[in-house]
Scaffold this motif. Structure first.
Motif, PDB file in Angstrom:
ATOM      1  N   TYR A   1       3.031   6.474  10.809  1.00 51.45           N
ATOM      2  CA  TYR A   1       3.701   6.144   9.989  1.00 51.45           C
ATOM      3  C   TYR A   1       3.619   7.035   8.535  1.00 51.45           C
ATOM      4  O   TYR A   1       3.038   6.758   7.671  1.00 51.45           O
ATOM      5  CB  TYR A   1       2.689   5.004   9.832  1.00 51.45           C
ATOM      6  CG  TYR A   1       2.523   3.896   9.235  1.00 51.45           C
ATOM      7  CD1 TYR A   1       3.545   3.062  10.017  1.00 51.45           C
ATOM      8  CD2 TYR A   1       3.492   3.824   8.436  1.00 51.45           C
ATOM      9  CE1 TYR A   1       4.146   1.720   9.086  1.00 51.45           C
ATOM     10  CE2 TYR A   1       3.719   2.809   7.279  1.00 51.45           C
ATOM     11  CZ  TYR A   1       4.767   1.669   8.071  1.00 51.45           C
ATOM     12  OH  TYR A   1       5.058   0.705   7.091  1.00 51.45           O
ATOM     13  N   ILE A   2       5.234   6.687   8.277  1.00 50.57           N
ATOM     14  CA  ILE A   2       5.216   7.068   6.845  1.00 50.57           C
ATOM     15  C   ILE A   2       5.047   6.356   5.437  1.00 50.57           C
ATOM     16  O   ILE A   2       5.137   5.113   6.188  1.00 50.57           O
ATOM     17  CB  ILE A   2       6.797   7.887   6.727  1.00 50.57           C
ATOM     18  CG1 ILE A   2       7.435   8.976   8.076  1.00 50.57           C
ATOM     19  CG2 ILE A   2       7.011   8.059   5.331  1.00 50.57           C
ATOM     20  CD1 ILE A   2       8.547   8.640   7.821  1.00 50.57           C
ATOM     21  N   LEU A   3       3.993   6.925   4.974  1.00 50.55           N
ATOM     22  CA  LEU A   3       3.277   5.810   3.892  1.00 50.55           C
ATOM     23  C   LEU A   3       4.184   6.634   2.907  1.00 50.55           C
ATOM     24  O   LEU A   3       4.695   5.808   1.783  1.00 50.55           O
ATOM     25  CB  LEU A   3       1.955   6.279   3.584  1.00 50.55           C
ATOM     26  CG  LEU A   3       0.809   6.075   5.021  1.00 50.55           C
ATOM     27  CD1 LEU A   3      -0.483   7.083   4.477  1.00 50.55           C
ATOM     28  CD2 LEU A   3       1.170   4.805   4.371  1.00 50.55           C
ATOM     29  N   GLU A   4       4.661   8.080   2.173  1.00 48.02           N
ATOM     30  CA  GLU A   4       5.440   8.485   0.916  1.00 48.02           C
ATOM     31  C   GLU A   4       5.709   9.184   1.035  1.00 48.02           C
ATOM     32  O   GLU A   4       5.897  10.392   1.822  1.00 48.02           O
ATOM     33  CB  GLU A   4       4.472   8.081   0.157  1.00 48.02           C
ATOM     34  CG  GLU A   4       4.807   8.740  -1.267  1.00 48.02           C
ATOM     35  CD  GLU A   4       5.549   7.437  -1.733  1.00 48.02           C
ATOM     36  OE1 GLU A   4       6.898   7.622  -2.149  1.00 48.02           O
ATOM     37  OE2 GLU A   4       4.530   6.635  -3.001  1.00 48.02           O
TER      38      GLU A   4
ATOM     39  N   GLN B   1       9.616   4.090   4.763  1.00 48.77           N
ATOM     40  CA  GLN B   1       8.279   4.006   5.580  1.00 48.77           C
ATOM     41  C   GLN B   1       8.243   3.361   6.548  1.00 48.77           C
ATOM     42  O   GLN B   1       9.103   2.103   6.670  1.00 48.77           O
ATOM     43  CB  GLN B   1       6.905   2.881   4.569  1.00 48.77           C
ATOM     44  CG  GLN B   1       6.830   3.430   2.756  1.00 48.77           C
ATOM     45  CD  GLN B   1       6.028   2.811   1.769  1.00 48.77           C
ATOM     46  OE1 GLN B   1       5.998   1.214   2.334  1.00 48.77           O
ATOM     47  NE2 GLN B   1       5.206   2.863   1.146  1.00 48.77           N
ATOM     48  N   GLY B   2       7.893   3.222   7.193  1.00 53.40           N
ATOM     49  CA  GLY B   2       7.458   3.126   8.387  1.00 53.40           C
ATOM     50  C   GLY B   2       7.418   3.695   9.814  1.00 53.40           C
ATOM     51  O   GLY B   2       6.666   5.171   9.788  1.00 53.40           O
TER      52      GLY B   2
ATOM     53  N   SER C   1       8.510   8.941  -6.401  1.00 56.21           N
ATOM     54  CA  SER C   1       8.699   8.914  -5.028  1.00 56.21           C
ATOM     55  C   SER C   1       9.915   8.721  -5.314  1.00 56.21           C
ATOM     56  O   SER C   1      11.065   7.858  -5.683  1.00 56.21           O
ATOM     57  CB  SER C   1       7.883   7.155  -4.952  1.00 56.21           C
ATOM     58  OG  SER C   1       8.069   6.802  -3.699  1.00 56.21           O
TER      59      SER C   1
ATOM     60  N   SER D   1      14.603  -4.431   5.889  1.00 53.19           N
ATOM     61  CA  SER D   1      13.241  -3.038   6.470  1.00 53.19           C
ATOM     62  C   SER D   1      14.305  -1.681   5.964  1.00 53.19           C
ATOM     63  O   SER D   1      13.415  -0.598   6.070  1.00 53.19           O
ATOM     64  CB  SER D   1      12.839  -3.150   7.896  1.00 53.19           C
ATOM     65  OG  SER D   1      14.193  -3.203   8.603  1.00 53.19           O
TER      66      SER D   1
ATOM     67  N   THR E   1      13.676   0.700   2.975  1.00 52.05           N
ATOM     68  CA  THR E   1      12.504   2.229   2.158  1.00 52.05           C
ATOM     69  C   THR E   1      12.512   2.630   3.949  1.00 52.05           C
ATOM     70  O   THR E   1      13.041   2.172   5.164  1.00 52.05           O
ATOM     71  CB  THR E   1      11.025   0.973   2.067  1.00 52.05           C
ATOM     72  OG1 THR E   1       9.981   2.405   1.846  1.00 52.05           O
ATOM     73  CG2 THR E   1      10.735   0.103   3.503  1.00 52.05           C
TER      74      THR E   1
ATOM     75  N   VAL F   1      10.677   6.893  -1.519  1.00 56.52           N
ATOM     76  CA  VAL F   1      10.587   6.628  -0.324  1.00 56.52           C
ATOM     77  C   VAL F   1      11.462   5.321  -0.726  1.00 56.52           C
ATOM     78  O   VAL F   1      12.032   5.209   0.980  1.00 56.52           O
ATOM     79  CB  VAL F   1       9.349   6.147   0.103  1.00 56.52           C
ATOM     80  CG1 VAL F   1       8.809   5.029  -0.792  1.00 56.52           C
ATOM     81  CG2 VAL F   1       9.094   5.675   1.452  1.00 56.52           C
ATOM     82  N   ASP F   2      11.515   4.413  -1.578  1.00 59.21           N
ATOM     83  CA  ASP F   2      12.641   3.635  -1.500  1.00 59.21           C
ATOM     84  C   ASP F   2      14.140   3.825  -1.742  1.00 59.21           C
ATOM     85  O   ASP F   2      14.224   4.253  -2.363  1.00 59.21           O
ATOM     86  CB  ASP F   2      12.154   2.640  -2.501  1.00 59.21           C
ATOM     87  CG  ASP F   2      10.738   2.155  -1.947  1.00 59.21           C
ATOM     88  OD1 ASP F   2       9.983   1.889  -0.298  1.00 59.21           O
ATOM     89  OD2 ASP F   2       9.931   1.777  -2.719  1.00 59.21           O
TER      90      ASP F   2
ATOM     91  N   ALA G   1       1.962  10.368   5.696  1.00 62.37           N
ATOM     92  CA  ALA G   1       2.334   9.911   6.986  1.00 62.37           C
ATOM     93  C   ALA G   1       0.589   9.419   7.576  1.00 62.37           C
ATOM     94  O   ALA G   1      -0.773  10.034   6.369  1.00 62.37           O
ATOM     95  CB  ALA G   1       2.955  10.294   7.934  1.00 62.37           C
TER      96      ALA G   1
END
Length: 276
Positions: free
Chosen positions: A139-142, A178-179, A157, A173, A176, A159-160, A221
């Motif tokens: 799961y990708i966090l950043e 993230q996921g 960052s 969704s 971003t 990621v967004d 992640a």
């Protein structure tokens, strides 16, 4: 002096015809066996044993009738305990090696492998891909982008998708990256220009793309195999020219952050980002 070790019996008459004497036996070593006619032996009650008038030299002149085929078996019987100990030690070593191979295989299956690579071109419009080559989902966090210029180092960052208005996105969704990312899957996080746009959005100071000398992409992640943070990073040199910038990777593939200290530092970075 000899000792009677065996008796030889005639098959037809079933009578003892020879006594096999052993000579030179010392602790089971150097034992020679020679046949002596039973009629040449007489029992001596004072000695509680058999005596003969044949000298030892004469007996030794007779060919040795020692059973050669039994030598190896006798040796195995006499050394059964040491052999069992050696076999036990060898068996234990083999099982330890087998267990080590099994554990190493399990660790490789649980080990993450996150790739960061460019596609399409090596210029600023090159697409950036993140791939999960591990056996477990992540799961990708950043996603962090670090830039180096003459003024110093900046990290932010990316990621967004701040470079795109939310109304232009296909879904909420999609705002971003993230996921979850399953084993063997990859995602396109945008071009290098897109990453710089997100970095400029998050950094208060102006970021001039032409002044960038080097960049680093870092993906953090969570692995499905454990709750620990896993990550990888890859650096690129930015070479500016008349036709724009060109990205040249410093390593053949992404460097995996697996050490305890590296993951601890990354965890502190993520905590710092949450407090901003």
């Amino acid at each position: 002096m000899g000792t009677i070790d065996h008796l030889m019996i005639d098959k037809q008459s079933r009578k003892v015809i020879y006594a096999v004497l052993g000579f030179g036996n010392f602790l089971g070593m150097g034992d020679d066996h020679h046949p002596v006619p039973l009629g040449r032996l007489s029992f001596d009650t004072t000695r509680n044993g058999f005596i003969t008038d044949i000298t030892e030299e004469a007996v030794k002149g007779v060919p040795d009738c020692k059973r050669r085929r039994g030598t190896m078996w006798d040796w195995l019987v006499e050394n059964a305990s040491p052999l069992q100990a050696i076999v036990g030690i060898v068996t234990a070593v083999v099982w330890i090696i087998y267990l080590q191979i099994l554990v190493s295989g399990l660790r490789r299956q649980r080990r993450t492998e996150i790739l960061i690579h460019l596609g399409g071109s090596r210029s600023s419009d090159a697409r950036t891909f993140i791939s999960n080559l591990g056996f477990e989902p992540i799961y990708i966090l950043e996603i962090l982008l670090t830039t180096w210029t003459k003024d110093g180092e900046r990290e932010t960052s990316v990621v967004d998708r701040s470079e795109t208005a939310k109304k232009d996105l296909s879904s909420a969704s999609a705002s971003t990256f993230q996921g979850p990312l399953d084993s063997g899957e990859y995602i396109d996080i945008g071009s290098f220009d897109n990453l710089l746009e997100r970095a400029r959005w998050n950094i208060s100071k102006k970021l001039d793309p032409s002044a960038i000398e080097r960049v680093e992409m870092k993906v953090a992640a969570i692995s499905a195999a454990s709750s620990a943070v896993v990550a990888s990073k890859r650096q690129f040199d930015v070479e500016s020219g008349e036709d724009g910038c060109r990205l040249r990777p410093r390593t053949l593939y992404a460097t995996q952050i697996r050490s305890w200290w590296g993951r601890y530092r990354l965890k502190r970075q993520l905590w710092a980002k949450l407090k901003e």
